[in-house]
Structures are given as structure tokens and as C-alpha cells.
Design an enzyme around this catalytic site. Structure first.
Site, PDB file in Angstrom:
ATOM      1  N   GLU A 157    -155.329 -13.239  -1.104  1.00  0.00           N
ATOM      2  CA  GLU A 157    -155.487 -12.659  -2.577  1.00  0.00           C
ATOM      3  C   GLU A 157    -156.703 -11.388  -3.494  1.00  0.00           C
ATOM      4  O   GLU A 157    -157.463 -11.574  -3.869  1.00  0.00           O
ATOM      5  CB  GLU A 157    -155.420 -13.337  -3.635  1.00  0.00           C
ATOM      6  CG  GLU A 157    -154.251 -14.309  -3.948  1.00  0.00           C
ATOM      7  CD  GLU A 157    -154.006 -14.570  -5.074  1.00  0.00           C
ATOM      8  OE1 GLU A 157    -154.551 -14.331  -5.775  1.00  0.00           O
ATOM      9  OE2 GLU A 157    -153.079 -15.382  -4.988  1.00  0.00           O
ATOM     10  N   HIS A 179    -158.934 -20.986  -7.701  1.00  0.00           N
ATOM     11  CA  HIS A 179    -158.941 -21.910  -7.496  1.00  0.00           C
ATOM     12  C   HIS A 179    -160.522 -22.431  -6.888  1.00  0.00           C
ATOM     13  O   HIS A 179    -161.198 -21.188  -7.002  1.00  0.00           O
ATOM     14  CB  HIS A 179    -158.583 -21.539  -5.483  1.00  0.00           C
ATOM     15  CG  HIS A 179    -156.907 -20.966  -5.616  1.00  0.00           C
ATOM     16  ND1 HIS A 179    -155.703 -21.675  -5.485  1.00  0.00           N
ATOM     17  CD2 HIS A 179    -155.837 -20.483  -6.663  1.00  0.00           C
ATOM     18  CE1 HIS A 179    -154.398 -21.110  -4.939  1.00  0.00           C
ATOM     19  NE2 HIS A 179    -154.379 -20.561  -5.935  1.00  0.00           N
TER      20      HIS A 179
END
Lengths: 421, 421
Positions: free
Chosen positions: A49, A272
Site C-alpha cells: 500500500e 496494520h
């Protein structure tokens, strides 16, 4: 050639949540990530990402001393978001784009635009050839009604085949990334069963981090609390997996994750948790054929399990295939309706005694609005029909590959038999 | 394990020109092809442009005795057209779709819809593991003004990387198909130089067929005579290439092509000529490291050539990249124009005193027509912008891979030096 010295290898993986203008505190978080990585001095850093090239270039500059070698994998419209940094020289780079990856009109799900893929680099670490894979599979937006399950299973299959078929020359194989699957999910079973990759979380006695190794936890202020309602301890969806080879024994010495906050900082690195592992690799004498055969014998049960798993995956891909064929059919019907309406309008316009009276303003406006609508419908459904067709072909291809794999695995079981050697 | 016996392997390749409703005499030609293949009894049959699954299934039935194992590679909207038949069991199947492959709006060039790809199968031929690749690269519609050259070069690069990285476990590598490049073209030099694959036409003393090994010749009644005006002997664009490995020596015993007609038949098998080769493979003792080093030394000049070739390819990809960025820019500008026109129309419609008089029929019709046109322009340019963006990313990715390859090759040259061992 053979040395008895252990090679120690530190690997890091993090989904950076780097969607500019959507993710919170991007700039300070990348600064925190860079500071961490500079301090920790990893051999391999696998980031997901990283959607902005600017952020990649910032990290590249920041890590130029400790991790001078890097690659930014480009795919899709804004992706792939995969970035790799290495202490060791990159010998080779390759990229495989998944053939099925969500839908372009699901703009808020973004996966299609990210061009989800698996990146591969080859590095030479002290004479040991490591094939390193980094990937990010399609997100799971709803666990109960997961419309993307066939997509993720098809992607996992392509990942499995890519890793299997490109890793023959590797002494060591490492795969890391956000797989968007829980540890017991079909895809993870398929990946582990068919590639022989070992999950670092299972491979070490020395784990420090969130309970159950979770990497997406409610304690993290950036996570969606509603998503984690049924998982109060969080979920484990980020992984580092590895395997050695006939010439190299590898084991996982330690594994740790971040725990939702960073000491002295107002927020964590990402939504995360970050993973870091220490791998130990040691050269070994090439195994004798007999030994290999014995090992193969022992794995007959594993083989049976693998056949079940591939069959299950095939069923899932078939479900996705039928769904995709249904959508293609719908696109075609919509297109035909649009065309029929357009033809009707053209007929009305061309035949004078059918023409809408010039005195009436409203019907004329409706007439042209309907015309525009049918034209746009025709164009859009045409594009969608073409798109769905490519996806149907891709899923057919995956299903065929799986069918062949099951056949070959079954033959392996049969050829061994319960009593034969 | 080692045997001194030669394994003989017969390989066939043909572009079948199987575009239903466009290609002439499809049905009788497939019958002729099936008859030939049944009679000749090849080990491996590599077919391209089998665009109709019906035709594949016809061949599958026809060849069920001599070549019971087969795979039809599915890709794109109507493709990939690649079909493989084998006397030997397929152990593994995989497909890599090229990331750049023409344009969807070039419907008459069809390549985009075919989803051009490289198919791979693994077969076990008497204990020898062969990795077999089949491909069909983007067509060349004009040699003088070849708009698709960057596409074909980028495809060749992906083919090269795919073959290099998936063939480490192979005893024997075979690649066949319609590469749409002449023998001295950039792509062929790149393919041969970087994979080490050997062109069967060069590897044998025993060639029978068209002059210069041509596979697309003016004598064939189906070929375009205008295309071949400057090549009265035809052109060689179909290939079978191969290489052995450290454990297996391979050579090409004989090579033949058809010659534009089939005795006793009113027309040939296809617009392309068919290729058949006989390969001989023999197990050998694994080469000693010293021997390998000596061979590597000898190839310093080849290495320098390869660097030039990759650099040339990189330049070509960059040209394609700039062109693609230009088209993306054009799409954006068209989209902005469409949007501006649409907004203007909405303004006219919403502000009463600007409204078109209801008495005048023509301006009102023009008003709505322009509205429809701008709406369709907006939708189409939006789709095109997204498409071009994926292509820009893909070409960037290829260019980066090539840059890294040049660096690594240069290091190899430097580390050897002119006097060093």
C-alpha cells in the site's frame, strides 16, 4: 562451497496504509516508518500500500545507507503499492499481475485500480540465492458476504503457481505481505499446502506480539471497529512465510509484531501491525534420493489434504465463474435494451408522422434525455461486456489449471498406494 | 539415472489462422491439419490462432489417440488462441498474459481481444523434464510505420523473463510460436541473447523448406501480397527454439517447413507455413564448475552484445511509454472538453433566460445532440484514460526491469575484466 556458518536474515513486512488524501497522517507515519527501519537495519523490507511514488522515493532516500537496493512494482492505475528494500543487491526483478482482481466500477473498493500483483526479486545473500516474493491480495470487505472470495482464491492460485514455477533455482524462498486471509482460510491452506512454504508464526517458539499473532487489531486507533466486532483479539492477515531447499536448511528464530501503538508517538505506523522475523539459514549436504523418497512417503496424508484443498478452491473459482457469467449476461441484456431504445428513438425521429409535436416541450426533452441515456448505457454495457469476458476467460483458465493439478496429485497418491514403496 | 540413449523428440508449430467467419476455409483446413498431425505422430504440437474452442475440441477428438494430452490457453476476450497437444502427460500448466498488447479500439487489429500471452506446460519425456512454451506476439501491421514495436518489444521482454525464471528446473526448454519478428529484429536478438535459446533453423544442417526458412510467403494463396511486396522470398516470423541444460545435451537434427501448398489439396493448411523439427536429447554428466567458468569467459563478447540489445529494447520501450503518456494526455484533454460542454449545456438548461427558444426546433435538437455527444465523450475518454494509465504503469515496470538487467550485465563484464580470470 558448503559452509557450516549460519546466515542470519532479518525480514520486515508492513501494509503502510498509504492512500494519499484518504489515509490519516501519511507524512508523519512514513517518517516514523523510515526512522524504525533505519534503526532496525533489516535485510529485506516488504511494504504494501505504498500507493504514492513520492512516498516510495522518500523511503528510498531515507534508507539509502542501510538498504541501498530497492524496487517499486508498478501495476494497474495507481499501484501495485508494493515496494521492496534490500541490504543485498537485486539480481533480477519480475512482476505477475493477477488476472482477476475486483471490478473497476467498485471505485471505493479500489483493488482493481491498484492492479494487485506479486512482485519477485532475486538476491544473493552471501552466496545464497534467495527468491523473495511480495504481494497484497484482494481485500475482504465483508466476511459474512464475501463477494470477492473467488477473486482471492484465483489470485492465491496464481501466486502458488508463480512461486512454485519460479523458485526452482532458489536456495531460500521468502514470501511476505498482506494476504487478506485468516490462517485457516482456504487460500492460506492452498498456499502452504502446495508451495511447502512455512508460516513464520508457526515455525518459531520465540514470538512476541499481539495474541494469536494478530496484525489487524481493535487496539489500533486506525482500524475499523465494526469490522472487528466478532474478533475482539483482532485478526491475522499479514504473513511472512519461508522455505529452504535441498541444499539449505532454514528455520525461523524469532517473530514479533507491533502492538497497536508506538512508544512516544501519538499514533501507530499504520492500521496494520508490522511483522519482523529473524531467519537462520544453513548450507546442508544435498539430500540423498532415498531420504527424499522417505519424506515423500511420509507426506501421503498431506497430499490427500492438498487434493481436498485444491478441489475446494476449484469449487470456489467455479462459483465466481458462474457469477461472472451472470454479470456478463446482465451486461448484454442491458446493452440490448439500450440499443433497442436507441433504435426506437431513431425511428421516431426519422418517421415524420411519429415525431413528437414541436408544441410540447416536455416530451421532446424526455425524448432526447432517453436518447442520451440509452447511448451511454450502450457504451458502458459494451465496455463491461468486454471486461466480464476477459474475467470469464481468466477464471476458466484458473479452473482448468486446478483440474489438472488435482489429476496429477491423485496420480501421485495412487502410484504410492497404501502398501507400495 | 544417466543413460546414454538419445531421446528423439518431434515438435510441430503452426499459426492456424483460425478466425471464424474471417479466415477462409476454416473447417476443411482444420480437417487437413488433423489428418497431417495424426499421420505424422508428433511429440508436441504448438498451435496458434485457434480462436474457436469448437475447433480446439475438434482437434482434441481427432488427436485423442496420438496426442491424448492437451491444453487450451484461455485469455483476453476471444483468446489466447494458443493450443498445445502432447504425446506426454502434462505435469503443470501456467499462463502469463502480456501487460501491453495493442488497443481495444483497434478492433480490426484484434490483438487486444486475443489477450496475447505465453503458455507454459511441463512434461516428463522418459524421465526428462521439458518446459514447453507457446506464444504469439503482437502482429506487425506495417513494417515501415510499426506503431506496435514497443508493444512487441515489451512482450518479448516479459517472455524472456518468464522463460528465464521458470525454466531453472528444466532439463530441456522448448519455445515455439508466431513471434511476428524477422530473424534479425531486436526482439529475436533479445530473446536469443538473454535466454540462451537456440533457433532450430540455425542449429541444423538438415533443413528442407522455403528459402531462408520463410514461414509467410507470397506463394501461399492466403497471404497478403501487398505486405510481402518488399520480400519476394517471404519472411520468417514463426520459430521453434530450444536449449538443453547442465544435465542434458540437446541438438536439432532436422527442420522442415511446408511450402505454400499441400499435395492433392486445393489450398494450404493456413496462411502461415507449418514448422516441424526433430530434436535429439542426451543425458550428460553435470558440467564441472571450471568448465562452466571457461564457457562464461568465452561469452564476454556475447555479454557486451546483450547489453547493447537490452539498451536498444529499453529505448524502444521508452518511445512507447512517451507515446502512451501522450495518448493518456489526449484522453484527458478530450474528457475535460466533454465535461466543459456538458456543464455549459446544463447551465443553459437550468438558467431560464439562457434557454433555447421552444419555437426553434433545430437549435433544440442540436442542443440535445451536443449533450449526448459530450456525455458519450466523457464516458469513453474516462475509460480510455484508465486504460492508458494501466499501460503507462506496465511500460514503466518493463523499463525498470530492463534498467536493472543492464546494470547487472555490466557488472558481470566489469568483474571479469579484460585480463582477470
Amino acid at each position: 562451497m558448503a559452509t557450516t556458518q549460519d546466515v542470519r536474515l532479518r525480514v520486515f513486512s508492513l501494509n503502510c496504509w498509504g492512500v494519499r488524501y484518504l489515509s490519516q497522517h501519511c507524512t508523519p507515519r512514513y517518517q516514523m516508518i523510515a526512522d524504525l527501519l533505519k534503526e532496525e537495519d533489516f535485510d529485506l523490507i516488504l511494504l504494501q500500500e505504498v500507493y504514492s511514488e513520492k512516498d516510495y522515493l522518500f523511503l528510498k532516500r531515507a534508507l539509502s545507507h542501510c538498504n541501498p537496493h530497492s524496487h517499486y512494482f508498478k501495476s494497474g492505475v495507481i499501484g501495485s503499492g508494493l515496494a521492496l528494500f534490500s541490504k543485498h543487491k537485486l539480481l533480477d526483478v519480475f512482476l505477475y499481475r493477477y488476472s482477476v482482481n475486483g471490478f473497476p466500477y467498485k471505485a471505493f473498493h479500489g483493488d482493481w485500480y491498484a492492479g494487485k500483483a506479486v512482485g519477485m526479486v532475486v538476491v544473493n545473500i552471501g552466496g545464497m540465492i534467495a527468491h523473495v516474493y511480495i504481494t497484497h491480495l484482494h481485500a475482504e470487505y465483508s466476511r459474512e458476504k464475501d463477494a470477492y472470495l473467488p477473486h482471492r482464491v484465483a489470485q492465491t492460485w496464481e501466486l502458488v503457481q508463480f512461486v512454485r514455477l519460479t523458485s526452482a533455482a532458489a536456495d531460500l524462498v521468502i514470501l511476505g505481505g498482506d494476504l487478506n486471509m485468516h490462517p485457516s482460510d482456504l487460500g492460506i491452506r492452498l498456499l502452504r499446502g502446495y508451495t511447502g512454504l512455512v508460516d513464520c508464526y508457526h515455525a518459531t517458539q520465540n514470538f512476541q506480539g499481539c495474541p494469536d499473532g494478530a496484525t489487524y487489531i481493535p487496539q489500533n486507533p486506525f482500524t475499523s471497529k465494526s469490522e472487528l466486532e466478532t474478533f475482539p483479539n483482532g485478526i491475522r492477515i499479514d504473513y511472512i512465510l519461508f522455505k529452504g531447499s535441498a541444499t539449505l536448511a532454514a528455520k525461523c528464530d524469532s517473530f514479533s509484531t507491533t502492538m497497536g501503538h508506538v512508544p512516544g508517538q501519538p499514533f501507530p505506523y499504520s492500521d496494520h501491525e508490522a511483522l519482523s522475523v529473524m531467519l537462520l539459514a544453513q548450507r546442508q549436504q544435498k539430500k540423498q534420493e532415498e531420504e527424499e523418497e522417505e519424506e515423500a512417503m511420509a507426506s501421503s496424508e498431506l497430499l490427500a489434504n492438498l487434493i481436498d484443498t485444491v478441489n475446494e478452491a476449484r469449487t470456489e473459482v467455479k462459483v465466481g465463474l458462474h457469477h461472472m457469467e451472470g454479470m456478463r449476461h446482465t451486461a448484454m441484456r442491458m446493452g440490448i435494451m439500450g440499443l433497442a431504445l436507441l433504435l426506437l428513438e431513431m425511428l421516431i425521429a426519422l418517421v415524420p408522422w411519429l415525431a413528437v409535436s414541436t408544441e410540447q416541450g416536455f416530451p421532446r426533452a424526455t425524448f432526447y434525455l432517453l436518447g442520451s441515456l440509452s447511448l451511454v448505457t450502450l457504451v458502458l454495457t459494451g465496455v463491461l461486456y468486454i471486461f466480464y469476458s476477459t474475467q470469464v476467460k481468466a477464471l476458466h483458465s484458473t479452473e482448468e489449471q486446478m483440474r489438472l493439478a488435482v489429476l496429477r496429485l491423485q496420480e501421485q497418491v495412487t502410484s504410492r498406494g497404501p502398501h507400495s514403496r
